[in-house]
Design a protein around this motif. Sequence first.
Motif, mmCIF file in Angstrom:
data_model
loop_
_atom_site.group_PDB
_atom_site.id
_atom_site.type_symbol
_atom_site.label_atom_id
_atom_site.label_comp_id
_atom_site.label_asym_id
_atom_site.label_seq_id
_atom_site.Cartn_x
_atom_site.Cartn_y
_atom_site.Cartn_z
ATOM 1 N N UNK A 297 11.083 6.637 5.209
ATOM 2 C CA UNK A 297 10.711 7.280 3.953
ATOM 3 C C UNK A 297 11.454 8.602 3.861
ATOM 4 N N UNK A 298 11.758 8.985 2.642
ATOM 5 C CA UNK A 298 12.433 10.268 2.441
ATOM 6 C C UNK A 298 11.484 11.397 2.833
ATOM 7 N N UNK B 232 11.310 2.158 2.805
ATOM 8 C CA UNK B 232 11.774 0.861 3.298
ATOM 9 C C UNK B 232 10.967 0.463 4.523
ATOM 10 N N UNK B 233 10.352 -0.704 4.467
ATOM 11 C CA UNK B 233 9.658 -1.244 5.638
ATOM 12 C C UNK B 233 10.647 -2.169 6.343
ATOM 13 N N UNK C 104 1.366 10.791 5.298
ATOM 14 C CA UNK C 104 0.534 9.767 4.653
ATOM 15 C C UNK C 104 0.893 8.383 5.182
ATOM 16 N N UNK C 105 2.175 8.077 5.243
ATOM 17 C CA UNK C 105 2.598 6.751 5.709
ATOM 18 C C UNK C 105 2.328 6.554 7.197
ATOM 19 N N UNK D 144 0.839 -1.208 0.000
ATOM 20 C CA UNK D 144 0.000 0.000 0.000
ATOM 21 C C UNK D 144 0.872 1.256 0.000
ATOM 22 N N UNK D 145 1.930 1.250 0.809
ATOM 23 C CA UNK D 145 2.831 2.403 0.843
ATOM 24 C C UNK D 145 3.434 2.682 -0.517
ATOM 25 N N UNK D 146 3.861 1.642 -1.205
ATOM 26 C CA UNK D 146 4.450 1.812 -2.537
ATOM 27 C C UNK D 146 3.412 2.322 -3.537
#
Length: 199
Positions: free
Chosen positions: A50-51, A33-34, A67-68, A21-23
Amino acid sequence: MADDMEYLAFAAGLVDEFSAQGKRVLPEGTPFLVRGATHSDAGIRMLYDVEPGVLVGGKHGPPAEAVLELLARTYRVRSRRVDRMTWTVPALTDAWWEAAATHFPILRGGGMEFDAGWGDLCIAMADWLAEAAPELEPFRQTKEKFGELRLYYGPGEGLAQQIVDSAELLSTRICEVCGAPGKLGSVRDWYKTTCEAHR
């Protein structure tokens, strides 16, 4: 021991789903990266990098980190409802709104005009808003419009606005019916965000 192994398999499945979902939600090429997850009585907490500063959904969209974080909090809410006999997460019933509105004042104003699949997202959002901006007035209206969650409230800024914008954006990736990963599209000439099973 078997129960522990089943729980680990369940948690790994949620981590994989969160990663996918994140991607899907991030702009293509965004470093993400998870690293795994931790567990407590509060549910499964995703660990990720995440950046910072990448905007999602255009130049006026919320930052990727907001968002993440809301997506991770949504999965945490979902993980609390796991049925330990079947290792599935049962769908919310429409009664979730009353319970959530009792607990989170921000949800008391406008009622619910959408299906229960966005319930975990709304609970995660309300919980985060209670931490970040407890002074916010209740939403005047919460509804589905053109397949997206719409949240109407007074002037918002800063982190509170990022949280609300993130919820609206994520609603186009979460099935409004059941809460599974979904896609915004036309269902019988009506825009709706649904999973494959509810198209």
